[in-house]
Scaffold this motif. Structure first.
Motif, PDB file in Angstrom:
ATOM      1  N   LEU A  13      30.970 -19.400  12.544  1.00 56.80           N
ATOM      2  CA  LEU A  13      32.048 -18.533  12.675  1.00 56.80           C
ATOM      3  C   LEU A  13      33.576 -19.099  12.836  1.00 56.80           C
ATOM      4  CD1 LEU A  13      32.721 -15.951  11.553  1.00 56.80           C
ATOM      5  CD2 LEU A  13      32.279 -14.861  13.825  1.00 56.80           C
ATOM      6  N   GLU A  14      33.544 -19.751  13.887  1.00 54.70           N
ATOM      7  CA  GLU A  14      34.737 -20.174  14.370  1.00 54.70           C
ATOM      8  C   GLU A  14      35.206 -21.299  13.599  1.00 54.70           C
ATOM      9  OE1 GLU A  14      34.170 -19.287  19.122  1.00 54.70           O
ATOM     10  OE2 GLU A  14      33.633 -21.104  18.528  1.00 54.70           O
ATOM     11  N   ASP A  17      37.898 -19.668   8.189  1.00 52.37           N
ATOM     12  CA  ASP A  17      39.393 -19.320   8.134  1.00 52.37           C
ATOM     13  C   ASP A  17      39.500 -17.764   8.142  1.00 52.37           C
ATOM     14  OD1 ASP A  17      41.517 -18.196   5.981  1.00 52.37           O
ATOM     15  OD2 ASP A  17      42.303 -20.252   6.947  1.00 52.37           O
ATOM     16  N   ASP A  18      40.263 -17.184   9.054  1.00 51.64           N
ATOM     17  CA  ASP A  18      40.071 -16.036   9.379  1.00 51.64           C
ATOM     18  C   ASP A  18      40.772 -15.250   8.230  1.00 51.64           C
ATOM     19  OD1 ASP A  18      38.914 -16.249  12.041  1.00 51.64           O
ATOM     20  OD2 ASP A  18      40.725 -16.030  13.088  1.00 51.64           O
ATOM     21  N   ASP A  19      41.979 -15.725   7.740  1.00 59.25           N
ATOM     22  CA  ASP A  19      42.476 -15.040   6.732  1.00 59.25           C
ATOM     23  C   ASP A  19      41.639 -14.626   5.457  1.00 59.25           C
ATOM     24  OD1 ASP A  19      45.008 -14.753   8.222  1.00 59.25           O
ATOM     25  OD2 ASP A  19      45.806 -16.473   7.422  1.00 59.25           O
ATOM     26  N   ILE A  21      38.326 -14.688   5.523  1.00 55.88           N
ATOM     27  CA  ILE A  21      37.216 -13.974   5.858  1.00 55.88           C
ATOM     28  C   ILE A  21      37.826 -12.525   5.625  1.00 55.88           C
ATOM     29  CG2 ILE A  21      36.042 -12.929   7.777  1.00 55.88           C
ATOM     30  CD1 ILE A  21      35.999 -15.799   8.799  1.00 55.88           C
ATOM     31  N   PHE A  22      39.062 -12.289   6.076  1.00 55.41           N
ATOM     32  CA  PHE A  22      39.661 -10.774   5.930  1.00 55.41           C
ATOM     33  C   PHE A  22      39.826 -10.367   4.698  1.00 55.41           C
ATOM     34  CE2 PHE A  22      43.013  -7.820   5.784  1.00 55.41           C
ATOM     35  CZ  PHE A  22      42.489  -6.525   6.653  1.00 55.41           C
ATOM     36  N   SER A  42      34.412 -18.927   3.683  1.00 53.65           N
ATOM     37  CA  SER A  42      35.174 -18.118   4.548  1.00 53.65           C
ATOM     38  C   SER A  42      35.278 -16.599   3.718  1.00 53.65           C
ATOM     39  CB  SER A  42      36.413 -18.656   4.891  1.00 53.65           C
ATOM     40  OG  SER A  42      36.437 -19.761   5.651  1.00 53.65           O
ATOM     41  N   GLY A  46      33.258 -13.055   4.712  1.00 52.71           N
ATOM     42  CA  GLY A  46      33.906 -11.729   4.715  1.00 52.71           C
ATOM     43  C   GLY A  46      33.361 -10.883   3.546  1.00 52.71           C
TER      44      GLY A  46
END
Length: 77
Positions: A13-14, A17-19, A21-22, A42, A46
């Protein structure tokens, strides 16, 4: 249908890319159809979680494994 491996560990998960995923989560939450491979892993991760949260699909073994890994890591903190 996307051809990605589901995320099963916090370490995996780390690496995402957080953006993305969101953005995927928001799409899945709204009930959009499964994204194609071009959106990336990613985004797909999400989307899967958003679709579960939105009630469009059930949680699967990979999502349960990721939850368990998160719980293990937080219990050691």
């Amino acid at each position: 249908m996307a051809e990605f491996q589901p995320v099963c560990t916090v370490r995996d998960l780390e690496s995402l890319d957080d953006d993305e995923i969101f953005a995927g989560f928001q799409a899945g939450l709204q009930g959009t159809s499964e994204p194609y491979d071009s959106r990336g892993r990613s985004y797909w991760h999400g989307w899967r979680n958003g679709a579960v949260e939105g009630g469009y699909m059930r949680r699967d073994d990979a999502q349960r494994a990721l939850s368990a890994d998160i719980q293990r890591r937080t219990s050691y903190s």
